[in-house]
Design a protein around this motif. Structure first.
Motif, PDB file in Angstrom:
ATOM      1  N   VAL A  41      34.914  40.111  54.261  1.00  0.00           N
ATOM      2  CA  VAL A  41      35.225  40.192  55.693  1.00  0.00           C
ATOM      3  C   VAL A  41      36.277  39.151  56.061  1.00  0.00           C
ATOM      4  O   VAL A  41      37.230  39.441  56.790  1.00  0.00           O
ATOM      5  CB  VAL A  41      33.952  39.984  56.543  1.00  0.00           C
ATOM      6  CG1 VAL A  41      34.299  40.034  58.031  1.00  0.00           C
ATOM      7  CG2 VAL A  41      32.906  41.039  56.212  1.00  0.00           C
ATOM      8  N   GLY A  42      36.117  37.938  55.533  1.00  0.00           N
ATOM      9  CA  GLY A  42      37.109  36.896  55.797  1.00  0.00           C
ATOM     10  C   GLY A  42      38.485  37.288  55.307  1.00  0.00           C
ATOM     11  O   GLY A  42      39.496  37.066  55.993  1.00  0.00           O
ATOM     12  N   PRO A 145      41.501  30.174  53.257  1.00  0.00           N
ATOM     13  CA  PRO A 145      40.571  29.507  54.172  1.00  0.00           C
ATOM     14  C   PRO A 145      39.562  30.446  54.829  1.00  0.00           C
ATOM     15  O   PRO A 145      38.381  30.103  54.941  1.00  0.00           O
ATOM     16  CB  PRO A 145      41.514  28.878  55.219  1.00  0.00           C
ATOM     17  CG  PRO A 145      42.773  28.627  54.467  1.00  0.00           C
ATOM     18  CD  PRO A 145      42.903  29.797  53.546  1.00  0.00           C
ATOM     19  N   LEU A 146      40.001  31.622  55.256  1.00  0.00           N
ATOM     20  CA  LEU A 146      39.086  32.548  55.923  1.00  0.00           C
ATOM     21  C   LEU A 146      38.094  33.159  54.945  1.00  0.00           C
ATOM     22  O   LEU A 146      36.975  33.517  55.312  1.00  0.00           O
ATOM     23  CB  LEU A 146      39.878  33.653  56.630  1.00  0.00           C
ATOM     24  CG  LEU A 146      40.567  33.264  57.934  1.00  0.00           C
ATOM     25  CD1 LEU A 146      41.842  32.472  57.661  1.00  0.00           C
ATOM     26  CD2 LEU A 146      40.881  34.485  58.774  1.00  0.00           C
ATOM     27  N   ASN A 245      31.692  27.631  59.846  1.00  0.00           N
ATOM     28  CA  ASN A 245      32.805  28.527  59.535  1.00  0.00           C
ATOM     29  C   ASN A 245      34.070  28.101  60.276  1.00  0.00           C
ATOM     30  O   ASN A 245      35.156  28.051  59.689  1.00  0.00           O
ATOM     31  CB  ASN A 245      32.453  29.961  59.905  1.00  0.00           C
ATOM     32  CG  ASN A 245      33.603  30.912  59.653  1.00  0.00           C
ATOM     33  OD1 ASN A 245      33.887  31.266  58.517  1.00  0.00           O
ATOM     34  ND2 ASN A 245      34.290  31.323  60.713  1.00  0.00           N
ATOM     35  N   GLU A 246      33.950  27.799  61.572  1.00  0.00           N
ATOM     36  CA  GLU A 246      35.114  27.389  62.362  1.00  0.00           C
ATOM     37  C   GLU A 246      35.708  26.096  61.817  1.00  0.00           C
ATOM     38  O   GLU A 246      36.939  25.957  61.709  1.00  0.00           O
ATOM     39  CB  GLU A 246      34.720  27.211  63.826  1.00  0.00           C
ATOM     40  CG  GLU A 246      34.450  28.503  64.562  1.00  0.00           C
ATOM     41  CD  GLU A 246      35.706  29.333  64.775  1.00  0.00           C
ATOM     42  OE1 GLU A 246      36.824  28.783  64.658  1.00  0.00           O
ATOM     43  OE2 GLU A 246      35.584  30.526  65.057  1.00  0.00           O
ATOM     44  N   LEU A 247      34.850  25.135  61.502  1.00  0.00           N
ATOM     45  CA  LEU A 247      35.326  23.855  60.976  1.00  0.00           C
ATOM     46  C   LEU A 247      36.073  24.052  59.667  1.00  0.00           C
ATOM     47  O   LEU A 247      37.181  23.507  59.476  1.00  0.00           O
ATOM     48  CB  LEU A 247      34.136  22.913  60.769  1.00  0.00           C
ATOM     49  CG  LEU A 247      34.473  21.542  60.151  1.00  0.00           C
ATOM     50  CD1 LEU A 247      35.283  20.701  61.130  1.00  0.00           C
ATOM     51  CD2 LEU A 247      33.200  20.809  59.726  1.00  0.00           C
ATOM     52  N   LEU A 248      35.493  24.824  58.762  1.00  0.00           N
ATOM     53  CA  LEU A 248      36.117  25.025  57.456  1.00  0.00           C
ATOM     54  C   LEU A 248      37.408  25.830  57.566  1.00  0.00           C
ATOM     55  O   LEU A 248      38.382  25.531  56.871  1.00  0.00           O
ATOM     56  CB  LEU A 248      35.141  25.714  56.512  1.00  0.00           C
ATOM     57  CG  LEU A 248      34.018  24.817  55.977  1.00  0.00           C
ATOM     58  CD1 LEU A 248      32.986  25.640  55.221  1.00  0.00           C
ATOM     59  CD2 LEU A 248      34.576  23.726  55.083  1.00  0.00           C
ATOM     60  N   LEU A 252      40.504  23.856  56.085  1.00  0.00           N
ATOM     61  CA  LEU A 252      41.072  24.436  54.862  1.00  0.00           C
ATOM     62  C   LEU A 252      42.493  24.935  55.097  1.00  0.00           C
ATOM     63  O   LEU A 252      43.355  24.823  54.211  1.00  0.00           O
ATOM     64  CB  LEU A 252      40.188  25.574  54.354  1.00  0.00           C
ATOM     65  CG  LEU A 252      38.782  25.183  53.884  1.00  0.00           C
ATOM     66  CD1 LEU A 252      38.001  26.414  53.438  1.00  0.00           C
ATOM     67  CD2 LEU A 252      38.839  24.157  52.767  1.00  0.00           C
ATOM     68  N   LEU A 253      42.761  25.466  56.284  1.00  0.00           N
ATOM     69  CA  LEU A 253      44.140  25.852  56.610  1.00  0.00           C
ATOM     70  C   LEU A 253      45.027  24.616  56.689  1.00  0.00           C
ATOM     71  O   LEU A 253      46.174  24.631  56.234  1.00  0.00           O
ATOM     72  CB  LEU A 253      44.175  26.616  57.933  1.00  0.00           C
ATOM     73  CG  LEU A 253      45.554  27.109  58.394  1.00  0.00           C
ATOM     74  CD1 LEU A 253      46.230  27.959  57.325  1.00  0.00           C
ATOM     75  CD2 LEU A 253      45.426  27.890  59.701  1.00  0.00           C
TER      76      LEU A 253
END
Length: 264
Positions: A41-42, A145-146, A245-248, A252-253
């Motif tokens: 999904v990401g 990242p996603l 999820n939002e933090l990573l 990561l981006l």
């Protein structure tokens, strides 16, 4: 095969606005099987976001293009994880007792700390999208990242206790074990290899390190954050999984952008 397609469809329905239909009943058993497909999904969301960024950059200046891309990004997720980010910020930054923090998370209203945290997060994301567009940092590494942030949600679901046993959305995953996290990690790794192969220029450059660094960073940052939050709440909640999820995604981006500047 049918069970796998049903689980994948449930993952897309749960985590995104993609028009995917499924005959599943969203039972706890189906929801738990669907976690294996969270990285997919990401990747699908990223596969829409970054081509949209590229096309927007052909028509618009970098900043309005970045804002429109961020709007698309948020829409594709239905704001699901942002809601968890805001609720978690309201609770964890209140410095109240464990019981009071859990009550704050259950409150549908958003407080000052949630709004501030949301604004800062969106500013960071839009600045990173702007940098990608302005400096033309196009690479399949942007999809990582996603992908890996959603893998860590599965790791968190299986690796830490639930703060509210049997309650709330997280209660639907109370029997989740490491098998799903392992399968999700395997899928994420396979997708990452595929992304590297689709970008031959990366294979022959130092930037190939991004495909190794991002998975490791997702585990290190995610584990440290989840552990700290679990110590304060006595476990994790549905809001916390979204916040992780939002933090990573953002960090990561940021790492991808930094690696591009350092290595190329």
């Amino acid at each position: 095969m049918k069970r796998g397609l049903e689980a994948a469809a449930a993952a897309f329905q749960f985590l995104s606005r993609f028009p995917v239909k499924s005959g599943g009943d969203f039972s706890p058993e189906l929801l738990q099987r669907s976690t294996v497909y969270y990285p997919l999904v990401g990747l699908a969301i990223a596969a829409v976001v970054w081509p949209a960024a590229y096309l927007s950059a052909l028509l618009l200046p970098p900043f309005p293009a970045a804002v429109l891309v961020l709007m698309l990004w948020v829409w594709l997720t239905g704001g699901l994880h942002l809601d968890g980010w805001m609720d978690s910020a309201d609770a964890l930054l209140s410095y109240r007792s464990r019981e009071r923090m859990l009550e704050i998370m259950k409150d549908s209203r958003v407080g000052a700390m949630g709004v501030i945290a949301c604004v800062l997060l969106l500013l960071l994301k839009v600045s990173l999208i702007y940098t990608v567009i302005d400096e033309k940092l196009w690479s399949t590494a942007l999809l990582l990242p996603l992908l890996w942030s959603r893998w860590f949600m599965v790791a968190a679901l299986s690796g830490w206790p639930k703060a509210r046993q049997g309650e709330g959305l997280a209660g639907q995953f109370h029997t989740l074990r490491g098998r799903e996290a392992g399968l999700a990690a395997l899928l994420a790794a396979m997708l990452s290899v595929l992304l590297a192969l689709l970008n031959p220029a990366v294979l022959m450059s130092p930037f190939m390190a991004a495909f190794l660094v991002i998975p490791v960073l997702s585990w290190i940052i995610g584990k440290w954050t989840a552990q700290r939050i679990s110590q304060r709440l006595g476990g994790l909640t549905g809001d916390v999984y979204g916040a992780l999820n939002e933090l990573l995604e953002a960090l990561l981006l940021l790492a991808v952008v930094l690696l591009h500047r350092l290595l190329l």
